[in-house]
Scaffold this motif. Structure first.
Motif, short mmCIF file in Angstrom:
data_model
loop_
_atom_site.label_atom_id
_atom_site.label_comp_id
_atom_site.label_asym_id
_atom_site.label_seq_id
_atom_site.Cartn_x
_atom_site.Cartn_y
_atom_site.Cartn_z
N TYR A 83 30.72 39.21 35.34
CA TYR A 83 30.76 39.73 36.76
C TYR A 83 30.62 41.04 36.79
CZ TYR A 83 32.23 40.13 41.57
OH TYR A 83 32.06 40.44 42.93
N LEU A 84 29.76 41.46 37.63
CA LEU A 84 29.37 42.94 37.89
C LEU A 84 30.19 43.48 39.11
CD1 LEU A 84 25.52 43.39 37.35
CD2 LEU A 84 27.62 43.57 35.62
N SER A 85 31.26 44.08 38.68
CA SER A 85 32.07 44.48 40.00
C SER A 85 31.97 45.89 40.20
CB SER A 85 33.45 44.25 39.49
OG SER A 85 34.45 44.63 40.60
N SER A 86 32.80 46.52 40.84
CA SER A 86 32.67 48.10 41.38
C SER A 86 33.85 48.74 40.96
CB SER A 86 32.42 48.17 42.64
OG SER A 86 32.56 49.20 43.36
N THR A 87 33.86 49.79 40.67
CA THR A 87 35.13 50.67 40.65
C THR A 87 35.91 51.12 41.95
OG1 THR A 87 33.77 52.96 40.45
CG2 THR A 87 34.39 51.73 38.34
N GLY A 88 35.03 50.56 42.96
CA GLY A 88 35.55 50.96 44.35
C GLY A 88 36.77 49.99 44.46
N VAL A 89 37.14 48.98 43.61
CA VAL A 89 38.04 48.07 43.84
C VAL A 89 39.46 49.08 43.49
CG1 VAL A 89 36.83 45.98 43.11
CG2 VAL A 89 38.28 47.39 41.19
N TYR A 90 39.51 50.28 42.91
CA TYR A 90 40.60 51.06 42.56
C TYR A 90 41.02 51.78 44.07
CZ TYR A 90 39.88 50.04 37.69
OH TYR A 90 39.48 49.52 36.52
N SER A 110 38.54 45.67 49.99
CA SER A 110 39.39 44.48 49.40
C SER A 110 38.72 43.15 49.18
CB SER A 110 40.21 44.28 50.83
OG SER A 110 39.33 44.00 51.96
N ALA A 111 37.38 42.86 49.84
CA ALA A 111 36.84 41.74 49.47
C ALA A 111 36.39 41.66 47.95
CB ALA A 111 35.82 41.36 50.37
N ARG A 112 35.86 42.89 47.68
CA ARG A 112 35.18 42.91 46.29
C ARG A 112 36.60 42.83 45.19
NH1 ARG A 112 30.67 42.88 43.15
NH2 ARG A 112 29.51 44.45 44.43
N ALA A 113 37.56 43.43 45.78
CA ALA A 113 38.84 43.27 44.83
C ALA A 113 39.35 41.93 44.52
CB ALA A 113 39.85 44.07 45.32
N ALA A 114 39.16 41.13 45.79
CA ALA A 114 39.54 39.74 45.63
C ALA A 114 38.79 39.01 44.62
CB ALA A 114 39.57 39.29 47.12
N ALA A 115 37.66 39.24 44.77
CA ALA A 115 36.33 38.73 43.94
C ALA A 115 36.49 38.98 42.47
CB ALA A 115 35.19 39.03 44.40
N ASP A 116 36.86 40.29 42.29
CA ASP A 116 37.18 40.69 40.89
C ASP A 116 38.32 40.00 40.45
OD1 ASP A 116 38.49 42.67 38.95
OD2 ASP A 116 36.94 43.95 39.38
N ALA A 117 39.11 39.86 41.03
CA ALA A 117 40.47 39.29 40.56
C ALA A 117 40.19 37.75 40.20
CB ALA A 117 41.50 39.46 41.64
N ALA A 118 39.43 37.26 41.11
CA ALA A 118 39.05 35.58 40.95
C ALA A 118 38.31 35.34 39.81
CB ALA A 118 38.53 35.26 42.15
N TRP A 119 37.39 36.33 39.53
CA TRP A 119 36.51 36.13 38.27
C TRP A 119 37.27 36.26 37.10
CZ3 TRP A 119 31.89 34.14 37.56
CH2 TRP A 119 30.94 34.15 38.46
N VAL A 126 34.76 41.19 33.39
CA VAL A 126 34.47 41.79 34.59
C VAL A 126 33.99 43.32 34.39
CG1 VAL A 126 35.39 42.51 36.92
CG2 VAL A 126 35.80 40.35 36.03
N PHE A 127 32.70 43.63 34.59
CA PHE A 127 32.21 45.08 34.46
C PHE A 127 32.47 45.85 35.59
CE2 PHE A 127 30.12 41.91 31.57
CZ PHE A 127 30.58 42.63 30.33
N ARG A 128 33.43 46.76 35.69
CA ARG A 128 33.47 47.64 36.93
C ARG A 128 32.61 48.88 36.82
NH1 ARG A 128 40.13 46.79 36.69
NH2 ARG A 128 39.99 44.86 37.76
#
Length: 275
Positions: A83-90, A110-119, A126-128
């Motif tokens: 999953y290609l995530s974002s460092t914005g989750v921090y 927050s939605a990106r962080a929730a998806a990050d956690a779910a993956w 998960v590549f941030r």
């Protein structure tokens, strides 16, 4: 033959697919353009899932929902997942360094962080990713087209990554354990420094400053956060090192391989500055 189904054949995903010449690649887009499968074509996606060994998603949340997990999550098991995530989750760290042990979900994404956690919970790599740049999508292009600007925030620091380094990190992740990996360069810097250097490479004068209030809500949100992203875990676990450890090397390389960029007269104020 190993096979990869990519949800969301965008800029970075296409760069990943381009290096996997010995893989069978199937991708999705919203409308099924350019030989891809339409995301909503559940029958075609189901057949592709049944025949693939690896799944990579670059699809961001829509509203509060991750579309891939919502529509196809029950069929993803038993495969390599990425999953290609974002460092914005921090969120905002006030310019401090942050690594994968830091909590996520406290920022504007927050939605990106929730998806990050779910993956992650599903066993994915998960590549941030911080600000992505590469051919046709860099400060050089923004400066040349008149879309670049500077904002008078002297201590605002961000991390970046060249698309080629994302590709190398994801490929290394095919043989790595599940978990989160920050793929970022080694030298976080202010947006102003990057824009100044791009202008100098193009032989142009410094780009004007603009008032933060004139920018779009998305751009203002970008400038509301300030962090340095550490990439030590990716180096240790993936045996990955960025080919472009700072923006200077990355932009120099782009300026060398790109045909001369047409320079336009900058507008009075740019409306956004998206990473």
């Amino acid at each position: 033959m190993r096979s990869l189904l990519i949800f969301g054949m965008g800029y970075t995903a296409r760069a990943i697919a381009a290096v996997l010449s010995d893989w069978r690649i199937v991708g999705t887009t919203r409308d099924g353009r350019d030989g891809t499968i339409a995301f909503a074509d559940t029958a075609a996606v189901g057949r592709a899932l049944a025949a693939t060994t690896h799944v990579l998603s670059s699809v961001p949340p829509k509203g509060e929902v991750d579309p891939v997990l919502a529509h196809y999550g029950n069929a993803l098991g038993g495969r390599w997942l990425g999953y290609l995530s974002s460092t914005g989750v921090y969120g905002d760290t006030g310019g401090a360094w942050v690594d994968e042990t830091a909590p996520i979900g406290g920022g504007r994404r927050s939605a990106r962080a929730a998806a990050d956690a779910a993956w992650l919970a599903g066993g994915a790599r998960v590549f941030r990713l911080p600000g992505i740049y590469g051919p046709g999508r860099s400060a050089l292009d923004r400066v040349a087209s008149g879309r670049a600007h500077r904002v008078d925030l002297a201590h605002q620091i961000f991390s970046r990554v060249h698309v080629d380094d994302i590709v190398a990190g994801v490929v290394a992740g095919f043989d790595a354990p599940a978990g989160a990996y920050n793929l970022s360069d080694d030298r976080p810097a202010s947006q102003n420094d990057v824009i100044d250097f791009a202008a100098s490479l193009l032989g142009l004068p410094p780009v004007p400053f603009v008032d933060l209030a004139t920018l779009s809500p998305m751009a203002r949100g970008f400038y509301a956060e300030n962090r340095r992203v550490a990439n030590g875990r990716a180096k240790r676990v993936l045996d990955w090192t960025p080919r472009y450890p700072d923006y200077r090397g990355g932009l120099r390389a782009l300026s060398a391989i790109t045909s001369p960029i047409a320079v336009n007269t900058p507008p009075a104020a740019a409306s956004s500055d998206q990473r």
